[in-house]
Write an enzyme that holds these catalytic residues in place. Structure first.
Site: not given
Ligand SMILES: *[C@@H]1O[C@H](CO)[C@@H](O)[C@H](O)[C@H]1NC(C)=O
Ligand SMILES: *[C@@H]1O[C@H](CO)[C@@H](O)[C@H](O)[C@H]1NC(C)=O
Ligand SMILES: *[C@@H]1O[C@H](CO)[C@@H](O)[C@H](O)[C@H]1NC(C)=O
Ligand SMILES: *[C@@H]1O[C@H](CO)[C@@H](O)[C@H](O)[C@H]1NC(C)=O
Ligand SMILES: *[C@@H]1O[C@H](CO)[C@@H](O)[C@H](O)[C@H]1NC(C)=O
Ligand SMILES: *[C@@H]1O[C@H](CO)[C@@H](O)[C@H](O)[C@H]1NC(C)=O
Ligand SMILES: *[C@@H]1O[C@H](CO)[C@@H](O)[C@H](O)[C@H]1NC(C)=O
Length: 749
Positions: A145, A202, A529
């Site tokens: 990620d 994220h 996600s």
């Protein structure tokens, strides 16, 4: 949604990168033959390196000093025989002439696609799966990620044992001191990018969702307040930073998977992807195949391109493909109009002690000087009339929801109503806005615009009701969640499963409220996600509770025990609040407790993928590239896709009946007996032989046959959905069935 935005940023970068000033070099991924036939070896990895280097151009005579020279970036060992290198198109052309060359392609840039979740999933402290798996103790989840914010309390290692002895990974660069028994690895791809620190948020969010520790009093502006915890709170985290603000290059993703396999991860979690491509040229599929061969389960997001048909990504059968659905939690906000009409939406802005007065509404699209103004793009709200008003902003245009709010605030607006796209349906987003703002459906947005058109004195007021639990429609498939059928392999039902992915609260590097007094910072965001790491966490719990289960067995346990009804006991709905298609939810919504005790599993030995890949009509070379060995499909008995021992069925049915076999393995009680139940919709008949399976031992295997045929009154085309379910007195093992009826010219009515 931020993912859309990242995609757009990438698009712009992609457009600008070709006429680059400094260099005509691009990063290529180059696949070559295994060196065994070419050179004799003692030290394999040394020789791999020199074998790879032998493909690089020798002559760099013509390069002036300020020009970039061709160079090797990554050497791959596990995921393929090959490397990534900076090369010019001409150099690649030259390389193609060399013996041992297989294939080369320019790297692709992929895009990045909580408190309430765990109790919504039925995970409870000290009982059930959390107890049986010891909260995922001893399992290592690798997260590819945007990196990690290591100082967050979610990554504290209080109560964490040291990593298992097999762990070979490490914390690279100056990050060593940041690692602990929770955060056991942190690597960067490419290394030159410096630090594994997450400057996006994220990666911190997804990692804490999978395996964050318990943190009390987690909230955003008081919303969704509670104890934040990942799905597998005692699992270890290994971070592979493959994304930066430009996106995630597949050369780096391959390199990260290559290293993660050697490091010794048990689960790989990838909340990223691009569009569909054949498995032999899909980097994630390639890397995931090698990982699966080594017993690592790969869990991937299905993509945020829903609700369009056939938008699903990461669709290889060896991958767990995860769609997104809602929790039973809403973070409610309300807008009242001057005509007394009231519309509900969502927002993570202040829940309490705040309400705007009635103020005029402003619709920038009515008075557009800039084409982007209806999207409230930054700098587009130039009209002085915005001041003191609540501004209507359309979703999209390449601006995040938060950025639109910032633009309104900067222009002097006092509030914002975000209007969704028509295809978002009832999926609304609760964001941590910088000013009083809320998200409404497209339909409600149009009603608000109608009201503005109906009167010159249009006013509105936004109020915030905060966190409301108990939405009986949950889980609802999110509008953005990508849909099947799969393009790369129609005969495999995708997505496999859905999990929580809408308005998920998890760790974040910074305070959304600009509160510098706390390290306990969280954010609420949405996407597949967010659902992917939930399933990665569930897989970690199952791996810990059942260390001998293969990736396919874990996947089967998750799929055959999934919920197919919502909290109100009705069918699972989609963003339109009508029953969702099987191509939206696959096997259903994950039920971790039931997955812990599935009774039977559909295992898929890795060798079964060979006849499957040949059956996809790939060339020998294409299959060989995936398997990293020579394959002659004429010597392999290829099988149709639907014959793969998969826990679900995706059938395209013409006039002729089709028969497949499945083999189940007993992991329930040694002595048990199962009977089959079949539910099929009109037009398709499903028969199963035998209709009873009797087991005498653990791990005993039994095979059955299932035949699909059209009934006499079958319609000419369309999708029919059903299931077959094996039931014992303790277990029920359900396989969803999707049948696409092919138009048949000869059928006459
Ligand atoms: C590591 O080094 C980078 C620059 O190379 C710096 O930005 C970062 O803050 C450093 N991280 C730590 C944990 O010291
Ligand atoms: C969150 O909940 C805890 C425990 O119920 C409470 O002490 C705390 O004040 C709450 N925080 C907010 C911001 O509502
Ligand atoms: C449209 O823009 C003009 C010029 O900026 C301004 O005078 C006018 O009030 C605006 N109209 C509306 C409806 O906001
Ligand atoms: C936080 O601070 C930044 C920079 O000063 C500002 O632009 C933003 O609006 C602030 N956010 C909130 C929620 O106040
Ligand atoms: C509102 O009025 C504008 C201009 O008259 C028109 O273009 C628009 O379609 C109307 N919108 C709605 C939702 O009625
Ligand atoms: C592969 O080719 C065979 C023979 O032409 C055909 O029947 C089959 O449908 C093809 N399979 C796929 C997945 O396209
Ligand atoms: C179609 O045929 C099946 C049996 O073959 C029957 O059960 C079903 O009711 C029929 N449906 C219609 C609409 O005629």
């Amino acid at each position: 949604m931020k993912f859309l935005n990242i995609l757009l940023v990438l698009f712009i970068v992609g457009c600008m990168s070709s006429p680059s000033m400094q260099s005509n070099l691009e990063t290529y991924i180059v696949q070559v033959e295994s060196p065994e036939n070419q050179i004799s070896t003692q030290s394999m990895s040394m020789d791999l390196e020199s074998w790879y280097n032998s493909f690089l151009p020798k002559s760099i005579a013509s390069t002036s000093s300020n020009e970039e020279v061709p160079r090797l970036i990554y050497s791959y060992h596990n995921v393929m025989k090959g490397f990534a290198a900076r090369l010019s198109a001409d150099q690649v052309k030259e390389m193609k002439k060399k013996s041992g060359f297989v294939n080369a392609w320019p790297e692709r840039i992929l895009s990045l696609h909580t408190t309430r979740t765990q109790s919504f999933l039925g995970l409870k402290q000290n009982i059930g799966l959390w107890r049986d798996s010891n909260y995922g103790k001893g399992v290592i989840i690798g997260v590819l990620d945007s990196g990690i914010f290591p100082d967050h309390p979610s990554f504290s290692d209080r109560g964490m044992p040291p990593p298992p002895a097999k762990w070979k990974g490490k914390c690279e660069s100056n990050f060593t001191t940041k690692c602990n028994n929770k955060l056991i690895g942190a690597r960067i791809f490419p290394k030159e990018n410096g630090s594994p620190i997450d400057d996006d948020g994220h990666g911190t969010h997804t990692a804490s969702t999978a395996a964050g520790g318990f943190v009390k009093g987690a909230n955003v502006y008081g919303n969704a307040n509670g104890t934040a915890v990942g799905v597998a709170p005692l699992a270890h985290l290994a971070i592979y930073k493959v994304c930066d603000s430009f996106g995630c290059s597949d050369s780096g993703i391959l390199a990260a998977m290559d290293v993660a396999i050697d490091d010794g991860v048990d689960i790989l979690s990838l909340s990223l992807g691009s569009s569909t491509s054949p498995f032999y040229s899909d980097s994630i599929a390639l890397g995931a195949y090698s990982a699966t061969q080594r017993g690592i389960l790969v869990s991937c997001s299905a993509g945020n391109s829903g609700p369009s048909e056939s938008s699903v990504a990461n669709e290889a059968p060896w991958i767990l493909t995860v769609g997104a659905s809602t929790l039973d939690r809403k973070i409610k906000a309300t807008v009242q109009l001057g005509n007394k009409k009231v519309f509900e939406g969502e927002s993570a802005f202040h829940s309490k002690f705040f309400s705007t007065k009635f103020v005029p509404l402003f619709d920038p699209s009515l008075n557009a000087s800039e084409s982007d103004s209806s999207y409230c793009g930054s700098g587009t709200l130039t009209d002085r009339a915005v001041k003191g008003k609540i501004v209507l902003c359309m979703i999209g245009g390449g601006y995040t929801r938060i950025a639109k709010g910032q633009a309104v605030k900067d222009a002097g607006g006092v509030g914002m109503i975000l209007i969704n796209r028509i295809e978002d349906g009832f999926t609304t987003s609760a964001d941590a806005h910088v000013l009083p703002a809320m998200d409404v459906t497209y339909e409600d947005g149009m009603k608000i615009i109608d009201y503005m058109n109906s009167t010159k004195k249009h006013v509105a007021r936004i109020t915030f009701q905060g966190t409301i639990l108990g939405d009986q429609n949950a889980p609802v498939v999110a509008g953005f969640s990508s849909r099947g059928p799969s393009i790369a392999s129609r005969g495999i039902l995708k997505p496999d499963i859905i999990g929580p992915g809408v308005n998920i609260l998890a760790a974040w590097p910074t305070s959304m409220e600009n509160n510098t007094n706390t390290k306990s910072t969280f954010n609420i965001i949405s996407g597949t996600s967010m659902s992917c790491p939930h399933l990665s966490g569930v897989a970690a719990l199952l791996k810990s509770a059942h260390p001998t289960w293969s990736p396919a067995a874990i996947k089967s346990a998750i799929m055959t025990t999934a919920d197919t009804t919502n909290l109100a006991n009705g069918p699972i709905l989609d963003e339109t609040l009508l029953p969702a298609s099987i191509f939206a939810f696959g096997a259903g919504h994950v039920n971790p407790e039931r997955a812990n005790d599935p009774g039977l599993i559909y295992d898929t030995p890795v060798k079964d993928y060979v006849p499957y890949l040949c059956g996809l009509n790939y060339t020998n070379r294409e299959v060989g590239n995936l398997l990293q060995r020579k394959v002659d499909c004429s010597e392999v008995k290829s099988i149709p896709e639907a014959q793969l021992n998969y826990p679900s069925f995706s059938i395209t049915l013409g006039e002729n009946p089709q028969t497949y076999t499945r083999t189940v393995t007993n992991v329930g009680e040694a002595k048990s007996s199962y009977i089959v139940e079949i539910v099929s919709s009109q037009g398709v008949s499903v028969t199963v032989k035998p209709s009873t399976l009797k087991f005498l031992k653990m791990n005993q295997k039994k095979t059955y046959q299932v035949t699909f045929s059209r009934t006499a009154n079958s319609s000419t085309s369309g999708v029919v959905q059903g299931f077959l379910k094996w039931t014992s007195n303790r277990h029920s093992v359900r396989s969803p069935i999707a049948v696409v009826l092919e138009e048949t010219a000869t059928l006459d009515f």
